[in-house]
Design a protein around this motif. Structure first.
Motif, PDB file in Angstrom:
ATOM      1  N   HIS A   1      40.484  38.252  53.081  1.00  0.00           N
ATOM      2  CA  HIS A   1      39.730  37.226  53.808  1.00  0.00           C
ATOM      3  C   HIS A   1      38.413  37.733  54.399  1.00  0.00           C
ATOM      4  O   HIS A   1      37.533  36.940  54.726  1.00  0.00           O
ATOM      5  CB  HIS A   1      40.591  36.588  54.910  1.00  0.00           C
ATOM      6  N   MET A   2      38.245  39.038  54.512  1.00  0.00           N
ATOM      7  CA  MET A   2      36.981  39.590  55.019  1.00  0.00           C
ATOM      8  C   MET A   2      35.885  39.576  53.955  1.00  0.00           C
ATOM      9  O   MET A   2      34.711  39.768  54.264  1.00  0.00           O
ATOM     10  CB  MET A   2      37.185  41.024  55.519  1.00  0.00           C
ATOM     11  N   GLY A   3      36.272  39.360  52.707  1.00  0.00           N
ATOM     12  CA  GLY A   3      35.286  39.299  51.633  1.00  0.00           C
ATOM     13  C   GLY A   3      34.446  40.554  51.535  1.00  0.00           C
ATOM     14  O   GLY A   3      34.958  41.677  51.641  1.00  0.00           O
TER      15      GLY A   3
ATOM     16  N   ALA B   1      32.728  46.689  46.421  1.00  0.00           N
ATOM     17  CA  ALA B   1      32.277  45.321  46.159  1.00  0.00           C
ATOM     18  C   ALA B   1      32.842  44.762  44.858  1.00  0.00           C
ATOM     19  O   ALA B   1      33.146  43.560  44.766  1.00  0.00           O
ATOM     20  CB  ALA B   1      30.750  45.270  46.135  1.00  0.00           C
ATOM     21  N   ASN B   2      32.989  45.586  43.833  1.00  0.00           N
ATOM     22  CA  ASN B   2      33.544  45.115  42.564  1.00  0.00           C
ATOM     23  C   ASN B   2      34.987  44.662  42.729  1.00  0.00           C
ATOM     24  O   ASN B   2      35.405  43.648  42.159  1.00  0.00           O
ATOM     25  CB  ASN B   2      33.460  46.216  41.502  1.00  0.00           C
ATOM     26  N   LEU B   3      35.742  45.406  43.528  1.00  0.00           N
ATOM     27  CA  LEU B   3      37.140  45.056  43.775  1.00  0.00           C
ATOM     28  C   LEU B   3      37.234  43.747  44.550  1.00  0.00           C
ATOM     29  O   LEU B   3      38.058  42.886  44.239  1.00  0.00           O
ATOM     30  CB  LEU B   3      37.825  46.191  44.555  1.00  0.00           C
TER      31      LEU B   3
ATOM     32  N   GLN C   1      36.436  40.834  42.215  1.00  0.00           N
ATOM     33  CA  GLN C   1      37.553  40.531  41.321  1.00  0.00           C
ATOM     34  C   GLN C   1      38.631  39.729  42.045  1.00  0.00           C
ATOM     35  O   GLN C   1      39.182  38.764  41.495  1.00  0.00           O
ATOM     36  CB  GLN C   1      38.155  41.828  40.787  1.00  0.00           C
ATOM     37  N   ALA C   2      38.927  40.125  43.276  1.00  0.00           N
ATOM     38  CA  ALA C   2      39.974  39.440  44.046  1.00  0.00           C
ATOM     39  C   ALA C   2      39.575  38.005  44.361  1.00  0.00           C
ATOM     40  O   ALA C   2      40.381  37.072  44.214  1.00  0.00           O
ATOM     41  CB  ALA C   2      40.253  40.203  45.342  1.00  0.00           C
ATOM     42  N   LEU C   3      38.322  37.800  44.767  1.00  0.00           N
ATOM     43  CA  LEU C   3      37.871  36.458  45.125  1.00  0.00           C
ATOM     44  C   LEU C   3      37.782  35.549  43.906  1.00  0.00           C
ATOM     45  O   LEU C   3      38.008  34.341  43.995  1.00  0.00           O
ATOM     46  CB  LEU C   3      36.515  36.522  45.837  1.00  0.00           C
ATOM     47  N   GLU C   4      37.472  36.131  42.757  1.00  0.00           N
ATOM     48  CA  GLU C   4      37.402  35.337  41.524  1.00  0.00           C
ATOM     49  C   GLU C   4      38.798  34.992  41.012  1.00  0.00           C
ATOM     50  O   GLU C   4      39.041  33.875  40.548  1.00  0.00           O
ATOM     51  CB  GLU C   4      36.636  36.116  40.461  1.00  0.00           C
TER      52      GLU C   4
END
Length: 201
Positions: free
Chosen positions: A160-162, A169-171, A174-177
């Protein structure tokens, strides 16, 4: 926040929680949050930024809930993925995303000049982390002592912290996508933190 406002927000949280979160163990988690072992309903949300006052964490959790709920009602969002999530998914992700801040802050005192230019001791919040287990991952860890989290909920809370967290940042991307609820919760958290609450300074 006045004592009455704090009580009203506490009652609102409990109402939303009980109406929407019904899976096994949810009652035990709420019981713990209400117990003397937890300061969830009186803790701040931060030491000096958003919600840096008694009840700040409670208010922030409710703000995120309302922001997330509203975000998922947008026509385009609903068209893409909003209908995938139940009221329980939304309530769990929003109300419990910052459980890691429970029993996390303590009150200390420092010297500061008042309006008359006289030094006096004033209270402030400082971090006293008794369980150094990260941020989002710590919330997931604590919740699962009491009830099972579905994958989408767990990843939403974890990330949730994005991009404002320390992770690669790549990880994060990937999680948000991969987990739309994570993106939605991150968006709601930022809206609540920066637009609704902001810094008291």
């Amino acid at each position: 926040m006045t004592a009455q406002e704090l009580q009203e927000k506490k009652e609102e949280f409990i109402r939303i929680y009980k109406e929407n979160i019904t899976r096994p163990g949810a009652d035990k988690l709420l019981e713990y949050l209400l117990s003397e072992k937890s300061d969830f309903f009186t803790a701040p949300a931060s030491t000096r930024y958003h919600g840096a006052y008694e009840g700040g964490l409670l208010e922030h959790s409710l703000n995120v809930y309302h922001c997330l709920h509203d975000y998922l009602q947008r026509p385009r969002v609903k068209e893409v993925y909003g209908m995938e999530f139940t009221e329980e998914n939304i309530a769990i992700a929003a109300l419990l995303h910052d459980l890691c801040k429970m029993n996390f802050y303590t009150v200390d005192y420092r010297n500061s000049k008042n309006a008359q230019g006289v030094w006096e001791k004033v209270p402030y919040y400082k971090i006293n982390d008794q369980m150094p287990y990260g941020h989002g991952e710590k919330s997931v860890y604590l919740i699962q002592f009491f009830m099972h989290l579905r994958k989408e909920e767990a990843f939403a809370i974890r990330w949730h912290m994005g991009f404002s967290g320390p992770e690669d940042a790549n990880l994060v991307g990937q999680a948000l996508e991969k987990y739309p609820l994570a993106f939605a919760l991150c968006t709601a958290d930022m809206e609540a933190s920066y637009f609704m609450e902001g810094s008291p300074e």
